[in-house]
Motif scaffolding. Structure first.
Motif, PDB file in Angstrom:
ATOM      1  N   LEU A   1     -18.042 -46.723 -29.548  1.00 26.95           N
ATOM      2  CA  LEU A   1     -18.723 -45.429 -30.701  1.00 26.95           C
ATOM      3  C   LEU A   1     -19.994 -44.786 -29.971  1.00 26.95           C
ATOM      4  CD1 LEU A   1     -18.425 -47.746 -32.840  1.00 26.95           C
ATOM      5  CD2 LEU A   1     -16.622 -46.206 -32.737  1.00 26.95           C
ATOM      6  N   ALA A   2     -19.994 -43.981 -30.348  1.00 27.18           N
ATOM      7  CA  ALA A   2     -21.139 -43.252 -30.063  1.00 27.18           C
ATOM      8  C   ALA A   2     -22.689 -43.849 -29.244  1.00 27.18           C
ATOM      9  CB  ALA A   2     -21.640 -41.743 -31.129  1.00 27.18           C
ATOM     10  N   ASN A   3     -22.900 -44.701 -30.461  1.00 26.36           N
ATOM     11  CA  ASN A   3     -23.891 -45.284 -30.015  1.00 26.36           C
ATOM     12  C   ASN A   3     -23.909 -46.935 -29.714  1.00 26.36           C
ATOM     13  OD1 ASN A   3     -23.109 -46.192 -32.347  1.00 26.36           O
ATOM     14  ND2 ASN A   3     -25.214 -46.720 -33.687  1.00 26.36           N
ATOM     15  N   GLY A   4     -22.574 -46.964 -29.048  1.00 28.20           N
ATOM     16  CA  GLY A   4     -22.412 -48.175 -28.330  1.00 28.20           C
ATOM     17  C   GLY A   4     -20.770 -48.360 -28.251  1.00 28.20           C
ATOM     18  N   ALA A   5     -20.388 -49.759 -27.774  1.00 31.34           N
ATOM     19  CA  ALA A   5     -19.018 -50.551 -27.865  1.00 31.34           C
ATOM     20  C   ALA A   5     -18.885 -51.548 -28.319  1.00 31.34           C
ATOM     21  CB  ALA A   5     -18.675 -50.493 -26.169  1.00 31.34           C
ATOM     22  N   LEU A   6     -17.591 -51.396 -29.423  1.00 29.20           N
ATOM     23  CA  LEU A   6     -17.394 -52.892 -29.795  1.00 29.20           C
ATOM     24  C   LEU A   6     -15.789 -53.620 -29.804  1.00 29.20           C
ATOM     25  CD1 LEU A   6     -17.269 -51.297 -33.829  1.00 29.20           C
ATOM     26  CD2 LEU A   6     -19.449 -52.357 -32.369  1.00 29.20           C
TER      27      LEU A   6
END
Length: 447
Positions: free
Chosen positions: A432-437
């Motif tokens: 994602l824009a602010n990190g990863a899942l």
């Protein structure tokens, strides 16, 4: 017994063989006979039968050659035909393909003419190298012609108009008939042997080949070639040719033209005489002028040989030499003075103080230029970097993610582009824009 199968011919083969044999055996033939069954269809070809009392042969004269006939063919006319014998295979008829067709009487004369012409030509009687040029001025002319014909009147009229001073003798001879050739030959030989004439003219008006036959005599042609006097032939019209024309030193198309060729025009002669007179006067005047100049040069040389004149000449040369020497010395002095002035000006321009001042001024002018150039280059580079950043940002996947999208990848970094790229139970990573899942696949719904 029946013939072997190998020797059996079809009608086409038989006619082809017969045609080949005919054409090989009779390449060119001449046939004299009477015209019958004359036909001229719209094609322009001419079809006829040549016959005599016991036989006949079919003939064809095709359009290009039929248009040059010098007479009108008609049934019952006796003609002389020349052509190639062949066989028309489609019907098995043999026929004569004609190259020429002429009336029998004139054709016989024409054939005799061509045979005698070929014989004399082979002997070199008509060679251009044998022919002699006419004299530049014909003072006495012998004209062999009929004294009562139109030809002699035309010749005498032209000669009287163009050059009345010419001495002309009309040598009367018959120009037609069985005895004409012998009399013309005898008169020609007598005129040539007399030594009286500068040139001889054979003249006769137009007529048929039979009318002009006296001038196709072999003895006459040989007498013309052997004549000690140049011979001009003017027999018939412009299109008529006789053996006398070929043997003569010059052939004129008509008697009138022959007279024009033999003598100059009176006005032309007057013009030439006037020109000669002017040239003689000019030569005389030039001779007098040259003689006077030679006299003057001789007088000058005699005068130059005297002691006083020699001393005066040497004195004059000495004065001229002194003047040239004085001018040369002054010119040399002026040149040296000019070079010294130029060197002085160059030295003044090359003084160190003046040179240093000029260099300082130039340095002061050039010092701001590198700084300004560097500033302009930096500004252009900054603008270029901003443009590249905008281009990269437009195509960057991170910009797409920032708008709410995610990039789904396997643990080894491969991008999941469709439902078929992942299986149930696979562990994936959604960036994602602010990190990863970290996610796991429970199932899939293919659209």
């Amino acid at each position: 017994m029946p013939a072997p199968a190998a020797n059996v011919l079809t009608p086409s083969q038989l006619n082809a063989l017969a045609r080949s044999l005919l054409e090989d055996a009779f390449p060119v033939v001449q046939v004299e006979g009477e015209i019958a069954n004359l036909a001229r269809p719209a094609s322009g070809h001419l079809y006829l039968t040549l016959k005599d009392a016991r036989a006949q042969v079919r003939c064809a004269l095709f359009r290009p050659k039929s248009q040059w006939l010098r007479f009108e063919p008609r049934n019952g006319l006796q003609v002389l035909a020349r052509g190639r014998l062949t066989l028309y295979e489609a019907r098995g008829d043999y026929q004569l393909i004609l190259d020429s067709l002429e009336e029998a009487g004139e054709g016989a004369l024409r054939r005799a003419f061509e045979e005698l012409k070929a014989k004399l030509q082979a002997e070199g009687l008509f060679d251009p190298e044998r022919k002699r040029p006419l004299p530049a001025w014909v003072r006495r002319l012998g004209v062999l012609t009929s004294p009562s014909g139109a030809a002699v009147r035309d010749v005498l009229s032209v000669l009287a108009r163009r050059f009345p001073l010419l001495d002309v003798d009309v040598l009367p001879v018959p120009v037609q008939g069985d005895a004409a050739a012998a009399q013309i030959t005898a008169m020609l030989q007598r005129a040539g042997a007399s030594g009286r004439y500068d040139a001889l003219l054979l003249a006769r008006g137009g007529g048929s080949l039979e009318d002009l036959w006296a001038f196709n005599d072999e003895a006459l042609a040989r007498a013309i070639a052997a004549s000690p006097v140049p011979v001009v032939s003017a027999v018939g019209h412009e299109t008529d040719f006789t053996l006398a024309d070929f043997a003569a030193d010059l052939r004129a198309p008509t008697p009138s033209v022959a007279a024009e060729l033999l003598v100059p025009e009176r006005s032309d002669l007057r013009t030439r005489l006037h020109g000669q007179q002017q040239r003689l006067q000019a030569l005389h005047a030039r001779g007098l002028r040259d003689a006077m100049q030679r006299t003057d040069r001789t007088a000058l040389r005699l005068n130059a040989l005297r002691p006083q004149a020699r001393l005066q000449q040497l004195r004059t040369r000495q004065q001229a030499a002194m003047q040239r020497l004085d001018r040369a010395l002054r010119a040399r002095s002026d040149a040296r003075t000019a070079r010294l002035r130029h060197a002085e000006a160059v030295l003044r321009a090359m003084q160190p103080g003046r040179r240093l001042a000029a260099l300082r001024d130039r340095l002061a002018t050039l010092r701001p230029r590198p700084q300004a150039a560097v500033a302009r280059q930096l500004q252009r580079d900054a603008l270029r970097l901003r443009g590249l950043a905008r281009s990269l940002e437009a195509v960057s996947p991170l910009a797409t993610v920032a708008r709410g999208y995610a990039i789904v990848q396997h643990e080894d970094g491969r991008v999941v582009r469709g439902v078929g790229d992942a299986r149930v139970g696979d562990r994936l990573q959604a960036r994602l824009a602010n990190g990863a899942l970290r996610v796991r696949v429970e199932g899939s719904d293919a659209s």
